[in-house]
Design an enzyme around this catalytic site. Structure first.
Site, short mmCIF file in Angstrom:
data_model
loop_
_atom_site.label_atom_id
_atom_site.label_comp_id
_atom_site.label_asym_id
_atom_site.label_seq_id
_atom_site.Cartn_x
_atom_site.Cartn_y
_atom_site.Cartn_z
N GLU A 42 107.18 40.85 19.86
CA GLU A 42 106.13 41.00 18.75
C GLU A 42 105.80 39.80 18.45
O GLU A 42 104.58 39.22 17.94
CB GLU A 42 106.29 42.00 17.63
N HIS B 50 110.87 53.76 10.96
CA HIS B 50 109.41 54.04 11.48
C HIS B 50 108.33 54.68 10.76
O HIS B 50 107.62 55.12 11.31
CB HIS B 50 109.80 55.01 12.81
C1 LIG Z 1 110.58 45.89 17.55
C2 LIG Z 1 110.23 47.26 18.35
N1 LIG Z 1 109.06 47.14 18.94
C3 LIG Z 1 108.71 48.38 19.59
C4 LIG Z 1 109.24 49.56 19.44
C5 LIG Z 1 108.84 50.81 19.93
N2 LIG Z 1 109.76 51.17 21.17
C6 LIG Z 1 110.71 51.85 20.81
S1 LIG Z 1 111.76 52.22 22.31
C7 LIG Z 1 110.85 50.98 23.23
C8 LIG Z 1 111.20 50.69 24.65
C9 LIG Z 1 112.48 50.16 24.82
O1 LIG Z 1 112.71 49.71 26.16
P1 LIG Z 1 114.33 49.42 26.53
O2 LIG Z 1 114.95 48.34 25.52
O3 LIG Z 1 114.19 49.06 27.83
O4 LIG Z 1 115.15 50.88 26.19
P2 LIG Z 1 115.02 52.13 26.75
O5 LIG Z 1 114.43 53.07 25.72
O6 LIG Z 1 114.53 52.23 28.10
O7 LIG Z 1 116.51 52.92 26.70
C10 LIG Z 1 109.76 50.57 22.36
C11 LIG Z 1 108.57 49.72 22.92
C12 LIG Z 1 110.57 49.31 18.68
N3 LIG Z 1 111.34 50.49 18.48
N4 LIG Z 1 110.92 48.29 18.00
#
Ligand SMILES: Cc1ncc(C[n+]2csc(CCOP(=O)(O)OP(=O)(O)O)c2C)c(N)n1
Lengths: 330, 335
Positions: free
Chosen positions: B67, B136
């Site tokens: 971000e 959230h």
């Molecule tokens: C700082 C932040 N940005 C965006 C999000 C929204 N978000 C939640 S999970 C996710 C994907 C995360 O992917 P990864 O770290 O690979 O973990 P996975 O969900 O695949 O286990 C996003 C973009 C968030 N929760 N926190």
């Protein structure tokens, strides 16, 4: 070195241990399948991120930890919570929003906590818990305790500044922290190849002088062995370690996701490498498991989950007057 | 017999924003959309669904979870002649980019003695109501309204969802757009005529004489419903949609206060130091002697948002509580 038990012929543990690992993975799988059904019935609300397909990572790593080590996870943490020993009841009640839940219904699926088990959540800001793990490791070091902090996160978190800042400080101060990157290839709908210039996450560690290795995250024995080696390394005072578990999420990111970003065939291919099917086959081939034993495990798991659902159904709602409780300690 | 019928279309808040983005991209080569999951996933709230196919990955640019970097990159691209629309999934994650928004976007023009303006638009979802708990669900747009140099828009209607973006892109300075996530499915019909909306005036959405509700975002539809209920009980409520939290349109607020003499501010954000406090202060500064009762506020309870449904419901103003509070205000006076 990519440690895969099949390639390197990682020895099977003794029968009791092997069956316990299998039981834990099946418990997580069935617990989440039931949770998804309950979500459809609107008993569980909010976000529900399933760990299905990735069970070997949490089960293998937890097995290498002691009860004094601290664990921090993401919002996709039902598996970690169960593998750490949290009861299915306390998690289910939490997702029902009941006072009997592990976080009194304040947290829901994404925010599971357990003090006795040193399970520090359930963090839903991607990357937000990495500095916390480093801080817990710092405290352990300053207090002369030979405990470690273990932090699970997805490969998506690796793009955040907090990953890099945490790695650097953990190495600079030689802190006892284990970073476990669960690389399931997608951060929501963003594939690894469009988010990382270096797709082998474990290689990033070198620039921070953090020891690291990749491991087949679909193989519980490989994970267990790699985690054990990493934990021993950290506990011998050599500093932090990054373990990259190569894995795959079989289900949607959360409950709503059209999955336009990946091919169905890719999902099917990974399912064939699934941690439960492959381990089951291996145990059967080694005659450590027969159909009766397997069905006993399934029965035991089913009962445990039934019990958890009943417990959650019977639970109570926090009275409204207590809404503002826990904003401050006193 | 000739009937002139204005053309209208049935749409949703989500589609209205998508239309606005598409139109901006078609009209101006410099416009591009950038953020997490805006492309392949179609946007975390499906706002940009289909745009990748239409405009390609150069202009519908998926970013990693970074971000601070991609918001900063949007600011940099704006400095160098582009017109970026940066999408941050939700306001909760914008905190990782707060430094860029505050220390760069909001300050560069002034710090450079007027040399460099930053025509960036940053969109993000805000608000609770979906049982997403304490990381959230908050409404932090009031915080952003604290920062000089930013414009803070909170479209609450389909018209504003459709037309505020164009105005924001025309603005030479950084504009933040807060889309309440419970509004995305809101349906309605809007005119197909080009509607050049302003981004500096509040709007009186409902005229009334007994009391003014001042609100924005998700508070608008709740307040309008409350006003309908109150009408049946003989209470005539005026409802003001602030539309823009910075600059705050003091004039429209004061005019309404001078007409109704009673005010209720409805804000999902936390009470202490929030935008509701600012509105209340301005009323006291500018129209104290026009008030028949003290300014009243209904705000978010000061608690990190709990997950459990009943607790979350009790944490923010609801139609029932708005109705009750309006009656209290009028009662108070009769006592
Ligand atoms: C700082 C932040 N940005 C965006 C999000 C929204 N978000 C939640 S999970 C996710 C994907 C995360 O992917 P990864 O770290 O690979 O973990 P996975 O969900 O695949 O286990 C996003 C973009 C968030 N929760 N926190």
């Amino acid at each position: 070195m990519d440690t895969t038990s099949k390639d390197l012929k990682i020895q099977l543990p003794e029968k009791e241990k092997a069956l316990d690992l299998l039981y834990q993975m099946i418990l997580i799988r069935r617990f989440e399948e039931r949770s998804a059904a309950l979500y459809t019935e609107q008993k569980i609300r909010g976000f529900l991120h399933l760990y299905i397909g990735e069970e070997a990572v949490a089960v293998g790593v937890m097995d290498a930890l002691s009860k004094d080590d601290a664990v921090l996870a993401t919002y996709r943490e039902h598996g970690h919570a169960l593998a750490r020993g949290m009861s299915a009841e306390s998690i289910m009640a939490e997702m029902y929003g009941k006072v009997e839940g592990c976080s009194r219904g304040r947290g829901g699926s994404m925010h599971l906590f357990d003090k006795a088990l040193k399970f520090y959540g359930g963090n839903a800001i991607v990357g937000g818990h990495l500095p916390l793990a480093v801080g817990m490791a710092l405290a352990n070091k300053m207090q002369g305790k030979n405990h470690i902090a273990v932090c699970f996160f997805g490969e998506g978190a690796v793009a955040e500044g907090e990953f890099h800042e945490s790695m650097n400080l953990a190495a600079l101060w030689q802190l006892p922290v284990l970073f476990v990157c669960e690389n399931n290839l997608y951060a929501m709908g963003t594939a690894l190849e469009i988010s990382e210039s270096e797709m082998d996450i474990y290689k990033k560690a070198a620039s921070y002088k953090v020891a690291s290795s990749p491991v087949d995250g679909m193989d519980v024995l490989a994970v267990q062995k790699a985690a054990k080696a990493a934990v021993d390394y950290i506990k011998s005072g050599k500093g932090p370690y990054l373990l990259e578990a190569k894995t795959y999420r079989f289900k949607a990111h959360s409950m709503f996701d059209a999955q336009l970003y990946r091919q169905k065939s890719e999902v099917e291919e990974w399912k064939e490498k699934g941690p439960i099917v492959t381990f089951t086959e291996r145990l059967k081939a080694a005659q450590l498991l027969d159909d009766d034993t397997l069905s006993n495990i399934e029965t035991r798991v089913r009962k445990e989950i039934e019990h958890a659902v009943q417990f959650a159904e019977d639970g109570n709602l926090e009275p409204l007057e207590d809404l503002k409780k826990f904003v401050y300690s006193t | 017999m000739l009937e002139v019928q204005q053309d209208t279309i049935e749409t949703t808040y989500r589609e209205a924003i998508r239309m606005a983005i598409r139109e901006a991209m078609q009209n101006d080569e410099r416009v591009f959309l950038m953020g997490e999951d805006v492309g392949n996933y179609g946007g975390c709230f499906a706002v940009s669904m289909g745009l990748l196919e239409e405009f390609g990955p150069e202009r519908i640019r998926d970013t990693p979870l970074s971000e601070s970097a991609f918001v900063g990159i949007g600011i940099g691209a704006a400095l160098a002649g582009m017109k970026p629309i940066v999408e941050v999934m939700t306001v909760n994650f914008s905190l990782l980019a707060l430094d860029q928004i505050m220390n760069n976007a909001a300050t560069l023009l002034h710090m450079s003695g007027g040399l460099f303006n930053v025509p960036v638009v940053i969109r993000m979802a805000t608000g609770g109501g979906k049982q997403l708990a304490a990381q959230h669900s908050h409404s932090l747009e009031g915080w952003y309204a604290h920062i000089p140099g930013l414009k803070v828009l909170t479209p609450a209607t389909l018209e504003d969802a459709r037309w505020m973006l164009a105005a924001a892109l025309e603005d030479p300075d950084p504009v933040l757009i807060f889309e309440n996530s419970t509004l995305y499915n809101k349906k309605g019909s809007i005119s197909t005529e080009v509607n050049k909306v302003n981004i500096d005036k509040a709007s009186v959405v409902r005229n009334g004489k007994d009391l003014s509700i001042i609100t924005y975002g998700i508070g608008l539809s709740k307040s309008l419903e409350a006003a309908e209920i109150l009408k049946n009980e003989g209470i005539d409520v005026e409802v003001i949609d602030l539309r823009i939290l910075r600059p705050l349109d003091t004039e429209t607020i004061i005019q309404s206060v001078k007409k109704t003499h009673r005010v209720l501010i409805v804000d999902e954000g936390w009470r202490s130091g929030g935008i509701s406090a600012e509105i209340s202060a301005r009323i006291n500064e500018n129209a104290f002697y026009d008030l028949d009762t003290p300014v009243s506020r209904l705000c978010g309870e000061e608690v990190p948002m709990p997950y459990a449904k009943h607790l979350e419901h009790a944490s923010v103003p609801q139609i029932e509580t708005i109705v009750k509070q309006c009656k209290n205000i009028l009662q108070h006076e009769r006592v």
